[in-house]
Design a protein around this motif. Sequence first.
Motif, short mmCIF file in Angstrom:
data_model
loop_
_atom_site.label_atom_id
_atom_site.label_comp_id
_atom_site.label_asym_id
_atom_site.label_seq_id
_atom_site.Cartn_x
_atom_site.Cartn_y
_atom_site.Cartn_z
N UNK A 159 64.01 40.63 76.15
CA UNK A 159 62.55 40.54 76.37
C UNK A 159 61.95 41.93 76.54
N UNK A 160 62.61 42.75 77.30
CA UNK A 160 62.10 44.10 77.53
C UNK A 160 62.11 44.91 76.23
N UNK A 161 63.16 44.73 75.44
CA UNK A 161 63.24 45.45 74.17
C UNK A 161 62.14 45.03 73.21
N UNK A 162 61.66 43.79 73.36
CA UNK A 162 60.56 43.31 72.49
C UNK A 162 59.20 43.75 72.99
#
Length: 397
Positions: A159-162
């Motif tokens: 999620x953070x990478x997105x």
Amino acid sequence: MSPNRPPLSRKLDGLRSSAIRDLLELTSRAEIIGLAGGLPDAQLMPRERIARAAADALRGSEVLQYTESRGWGPLRAVVAERESAGLGRAVPVEEVFVTHGSQQALALLAEVLLDPGALVVVEDPAYIGALQVFRAAGARILAVPLDAEGMRVDALADLLARGERPAVVHTVSTFHNPGGVTMSPRRRRDLAALADAHGFWVIEDDPYGELWFDRPAPAPVATYSPAVIRLSSASKIISPTLRVGWMVAPEPVCRAVELLKQGADLCGSALTQQIAADLLADRTWLAAHIDLVRATYSDRAKALVHAVRDTFGDRVACTDAEGGMFVWATFTDGTDTSDLLATAVEHGVAYVPGAAFAVDTDYRTALRMCFTTSDAGRLEEAVRRLAGAHAAASAST
């Protein structure tokens, strides 16, 4: 309501009553074996010791007066000492805040840490009390799944990478409610590292951590980062009636929570906080008391898990109860537990359908069972009744 009066707040639009509380009202008959509630066993609560602490407290008139908004000073000192031992670092009294149960701490933190529309990440299945709080705060909620090692921290990293930027990540890290699992030490370290790297808060909700059975729970997530705000309570180890919970948080967060609490209820009860301080400070007595609770719950948990596996075989998969209060089970034959519930109640047993805890996944074939308030024989009878309900429902389709 009169058409001339303004409507109720729009924040109520997305709220709904707890499915568990509603279910308890429907299944309170004595002939029904209740696996639905998340209640500690009142028979294990130390009534005589509480009475003695209350009598000691009432010898002074100050216990009848208002107390500090942050909590009675000696209680905060006792909690700071206990939390220091658990976290392996010195916890200053200034970082301890006493609340009216840990649920109030969660509600106050939501007001302090979240603006409407802020992103909160929760586990799926999720603790219902957290969902109620975050929905009331107007948060945007995303979920990451659980597995046998607790929160899927790798899914959070995705999620953070997105590009998602949560303000808060909430976890019931130890003996999860409802999932019954415990986050592994590696994932605890990884979650803390993500919080430090990406600048979000972690709320570690830990009311069950001392209720381990065969081996102690891992070190709290709060061990690894000051970005972790830790919540706990006396409700599960002593008694809910004291309404004593606490949080350990950086002092600026405690100051902000204090401002809000002064506007909500000013302060807690000096009487129950003094009683709690007496009980929590009595280390020898408390250790023996918690050992008794652990041993009793362990026997009951193992009886329930054994009965489920022996009765249903591979038609039901359930968690190993290593602590806490709950077993999470899933029908592998596609049984919809919401549909089955009415038949189960007719057969004299109640549980909470998995759908009540769902965020993204429907969990229609899952259920949560609480083992704390029935002895082994009654739990085995509950499983027999559940099997009868399952057979009846299967025959009718």
